[in-house]
Enzyme design. Structure first.
Site, mmCIF file in Angstrom:
data_model
loop_
_atom_site.group_PDB
_atom_site.id
_atom_site.type_symbol
_atom_site.label_atom_id
_atom_site.label_comp_id
_atom_site.label_asym_id
_atom_site.label_seq_id
_atom_site.Cartn_x
_atom_site.Cartn_y
_atom_site.Cartn_z
ATOM 1 C CB SER A 116 -0.964 0.001 1.184
ATOM 2 O OG SER A 116 -0.282 -0.210 2.396
ATOM 3 C CE LYS B 169 -7.313 -0.529 0.903
ATOM 4 N NZ LYS B 169 -7.521 0.646 1.742
ATOM 5 C CG HIS C 202 -4.054 -1.084 -2.008
ATOM 6 N ND1 HIS C 202 -4.489 0.213 -2.013
ATOM 7 C CD2 HIS C 202 -3.761 -1.381 -0.709
ATOM 8 C CE1 HIS C 202 -4.449 0.703 -0.780
ATOM 9 N NE2 HIS C 202 -4.007 -0.252 0.029
HETATM 10 C C1 LIG Z 1 -3.080 -3.718 2.389
HETATM 11 C C2 LIG Z 1 -4.267 -3.287 3.207
HETATM 12 N N1 LIG Z 1 -4.943 -4.212 3.920
HETATM 13 C C3 LIG Z 1 -5.992 -3.873 4.684
HETATM 14 C C4 LIG Z 1 -6.433 -2.569 4.752
HETATM 15 C C5 LIG Z 1 -7.595 -2.230 5.645
HETATM 16 O O1 LIG Z 1 -8.767 -2.129 4.904
HETATM 17 P P1 LIG Z 1 -9.998 -1.267 5.433
HETATM 18 O O2 LIG Z 1 -9.666 0.159 5.174
HETATM 19 O O3 LIG Z 1 -11.142 -1.760 4.638
HETATM 20 O O4 LIG Z 1 -10.173 -1.545 6.876
HETATM 21 C C6 LIG Z 1 -5.760 -1.583 4.020
HETATM 22 C C7 LIG Z 1 -6.137 -0.163 3.981
HETATM 23 O O5 LIG Z 1 -6.765 0.526 4.497
HETATM 24 C C8 LIG Z 1 -4.649 -1.948 3.233
HETATM 25 O O6 LIG Z 1 -3.975 -1.020 2.552
#
Ligand SMILES: Cc1ncc(COP(=O)(O)O)c(C=O)c1O
Length: 431
Positions: free
Chosen positions: A214, A273, A242
């Protein structure tokens, strides 16, 4: 107590200050926030009066009236949070089922739209079973916490998580109650070494990686990681938060890029996302999913998602029905990325909709964020601990709904910032 140098500090420095209770720490932290604010560097929690989009109407720091800015801060890569068909599905969800779901899943909060979404997301990845969580964060943290344990009182070895050091914070949190070893980002030699040294010493060993990382926007070589992992009797968990909707010929993410559907044991991800909504999921064998449904605490003891998630059912269909959004996204990614590279910016190894522009230290990165915002470009300065201290950057998230005019404005703004802060490669090589 060691004095914190506000100039070089990041939020992490205030996580746990030795000798201070939480109220004292909060007061110190408030001073830091005031320091950032006075320098125009507190560019977080900026309030938007308009919906998610390539432009948003923002109350900028120190301003009373809103300003329209070009935005590169949203993970709504395909623009589906605003797609008329997705919005219609959300409205239909509210009309049919109301605003809330009333209970946790095992005791009255499991509705037909939850079941449909579990089936749909599992089928999307050619798998049989999935479990929903109310966020992607919970999907990782709760499922890992449930599947892996630490050594017991007699020091019998139990389980082990082997993590790429760049995995998301939710993975680290999920592994707080188990044994953890890390390997350098995408370093397969080190991964193999860690796996070898762990063999036969634990009950369950899971290697946990992201599909797309990310902060750098680069990807994991899932095929080779799967081969090494399985050769040493471990299981592979991939969080492709992502990647879904963005990568792969049919938008199935990094797993599709490597045609690794058969080689990933557990897939985790988020609806927040490219799918434009909220919530997370874990996809695994039917037995393991049933185990999580009754043993994973943040799932079992927490109220299920609202009927608004009916929008996700439509968004998943749109990935197949309207591939033009993915095509537009890629045109934009390629345009912005090549424009930045031509102007001498270091964008690292990105191959996704996340484009980092490497700046260097924290103060310079904060200043770059301020100058960009002043030029009407809303971006995210990313610093330690999300990335190492010398690796601070401005992160750009590209959307299918950006126009060339938006992206040209971004490129010109970066040119101007470079004249003031000397962040492009040509200045770095002069040193
Ligand atoms: C790689 C990754 N996993 C999990 C999440 C968590 O997802 P959420 O925002 O839906 O809680 C994120 C980002 O926010 C992320 O970038």
């Amino acid at each position: 107590m060691k004095k914190i140098d506000f100039d070089k500090a990041s939020f992490k420095d205030f996580e746990n200050i030795a000798g201070q209770n939480v109220y004292e720490t909060a007061r110190e932290f408030q001073k830091y926030l005031d320091f950032l604010k006075s320098a125009g560097h507190l560019n977080y929690r900026i309030e938007s009066l308009s919906p998610v989009g390539p432009e948003m109407n923002l109350i900028l720091p120190g301003q009373k009236h809103p300003t329209w800015c070009v935005c590169l801060v949203s993970n709504d890569y395909l623009g589906f949070s605003q797609h008329p068909k997705v919005k219609a599905a959300v409205i239909k969800g509210a009309e049919l089922f109301g605003a809330g779901s009333g209970a946790s899943p095992a005791i009255g909060g499991h509705f037909v739209y939850h079941q449909q979404l579990e089936n749909k997301i599992a089928g999307f990845y050619k798998k049989e079973a999935a479990i929903l969580y109310t966020t992607g964060y919970n999907a990782n943290s709760s499922s890992l916490q449930c599947m892996l344990y630490r050594n017991d009182e007699d020091d019998n070895k139990n389980d082990l998580a082997i993590l790429d050091m760049n995995v998301h914070a939710s993975v680290f949190e999920g592994c707080l109650t188990t044994n953890v070893k890390k390997f350098l980002h995408n370093d397969l030699v080190m991964l193999e070494h860690v796996l070898k040294s762990a063999q036969h010493k634990y009950r369950t060993i899971m290697v946990v990686i992201d599909g797309v990382y990310s902060q750098d926007g680069d990807i994991a070589p899932i095929d080779r990681i799967a081969e090494i992992t399985h050769r040493h009797g471990a299981f592979l968990v991939v969080d492709d938060a992502h990647g879904i909707g963005v990568l792969g010929e049919n938008g199935r993410g990094v797993i599709e890029v490597f045609n690794a559907f058969e080689h990933v044991d557990i897939i985790t991800g988020t609806f927040s996302k490219a799918l434009g909504n909220i919530g997370g999921y874990v996809i695994a064998s039917p037995a393991l999913i049933n185990y999580l449904k009754f043993q994973s605490k943040q799932h079992l003891f927490s109220t299920t998602a609202t009927p608004a998630i009916m929008g996700i059912l439509k968004a998943i269909e749109l990935i197949d029905d309207e591939p033009e959004w993915r095509e537009r996204l890629w045109e934009n990614i390629n345009y912005l990325k090549s424009g930045l590279i031509e102007r001498g910016f270091d964008v690292g190894n990105t191959v996704s909709a996340v484009i980092p522009v490497k700046v260097g230290d924290i103060p310079k990165t904060l200043e770059a964020g301020r100058l960009l915002l002043k030029a009407g470009i809303y971006t995210n300065p990313i610093m330690y601990p999300a990335v190492s201290k010398k690796n601070a950057r401005i992160r750009l998230n590209v959307m299918a709904t950006h126009t060339k005019e938006h992206l040209d404005k971004v490129l010109s703004a970066f040119e101007e910032v470079d004249k003031q802060l000397f962040i492009s490669i040509k200045y770095q090589s002069d040193i």
